[in-house]
Design a protein around this motif. Sequence first.
Motif: not given
Length: 501
Positions: A223-226, A255-261, A263-270, A344-345
């Motif tokens: 999902g990175c970049g899409v 789902i709660t996305l980080p502020k200023n998500y 799409k090119t940055k790989p995020y940790k997921i909980l 998602y990335c």
Amino acid sequence: MKHLPLFISALAVSSAFAYTVSGKVTDEDGQAIKGAAVTLVKENKNATTDEAGKYTIHEDEAEIPPIGIQASAVKPGYISINSGILSYSQSGNAPVQVRIFDAVGHQVLNQTLYGAGEVDLRTGTNAMGSYYAQVTMGSAKQNIRFTTNGSYATSFDAQGHALLKEIQQGETLQFVAEGFDTLSVPLGTLDTTVNVQLKKTVPPAPTYKFGYALKNDPTPSKGCGVDSKLQSTGQNSNAKKYGMTSAGLNREFWITLPKNYDKTKPYKILFAMHCMGSNAEDFTNHTPDQDHPSPYYGQQNLDKDNNYIFVAPRGDTDFMPWRTGDDKDHIFFGELLTLLEENYCIDTSRVFVTGFSFGAMVTNSLAQDFQDRIRAVAVYATADYNIYLPTNKGKPIAWMAVHGKNDGTCDYNRAKNSAVKRILKNNGKADADGNFSDASAETPKEVGGSGHLCYDFTTVDERFPVKFCSWNGPHQWTAYDNGNWQNTWVPEEVHKFFEQF
């Protein structure tokens, strides 16, 4: 013009070409690097930096050979004059441009020469007197004064350099220093100053038969970049609701996305798994109490740098949320994780799951089955009953537990002697073949009086730590030492546990 004979007669001894390449080598902090090897690759010339990080590569080319030396023995790249005869030779096919000017600056000759040979400069003059020849080889120039009666003198540049040597195509200045990345700088001229900064070498991340190195680079999902194609079916002030069908059941997740998500940055997921009597939304947005003091078991408030995506899946029901007799919750989790990774990335090497009570049971159940996709779990008051519990796949997983010694709902001793033992069986230190040993013989230290005690097992592999926190409390995940649940130490301990990866 005539060709250079086999033997050059009556040549005057004269310096031909010269160059100086110098500079300074420092690290990224501007500190001088001593002992760096500096190589002019094509010329095969070397230097070593001094205490100040400085280096110099200098060459004065061999002088024109005296009478009787064969032309074939002359190193290409020189000019000289004898009795008004210009002799020249240069490497490659670059032309030698000769222009002659009279004393008042009028050009009286313009001739292009190639290879090696000689030319009588006097043939370009009509009268006796002083003349100037400007000889150009590549980007270098030299001026020569001569007279028709055979006297002449050479003039040099402001630095006293002779005509500069023509640079070889593809010439490179290479810098090598222990502990730093090798740097190659292409050169356009041999007479130059090159100051460089070297970067410290970052050793490649080790690879393992199973799992990742501590602090490994992120592993981006599909999902990175899409742009996400998921369509929300509702929302509250902190999260959005989505739905999907899995194993014949309609399932819900928030789902709660980080502020200023980005799409090119790989995020940790909980993933926050809810307890009996609650639902998924309760762990995204709830009036504070001892079971819901802040979103996602307190982890969202600690994500100061917005590095996490938070997800709260909903169980099959609210009262008995997670299934006891089949693997449909495991199918749901696997399909949900794949769906999120495609939209998602996500850093697929940093997937975390946590939960309390029934939420801890399903979390611990997933830890037996998803070791290849879940990096670490944290369970609060888990138990080995009232849940579907598959046969452990035999792979390690990072595991943390918090349990009250006075828990009357989920037995403390059963968690200590059963749940943690099954994890430890696969988490021992890896052997030379990458196979993990059995660490289940180690028993945790436990809290005695008041307060709490978090025990880190010592016989486990460092990449798969196991932590067991005991406290003198009831069936409650917001463990505390003094005061009440608002003083819980659990979120901070869990955040540190997840952040070590």
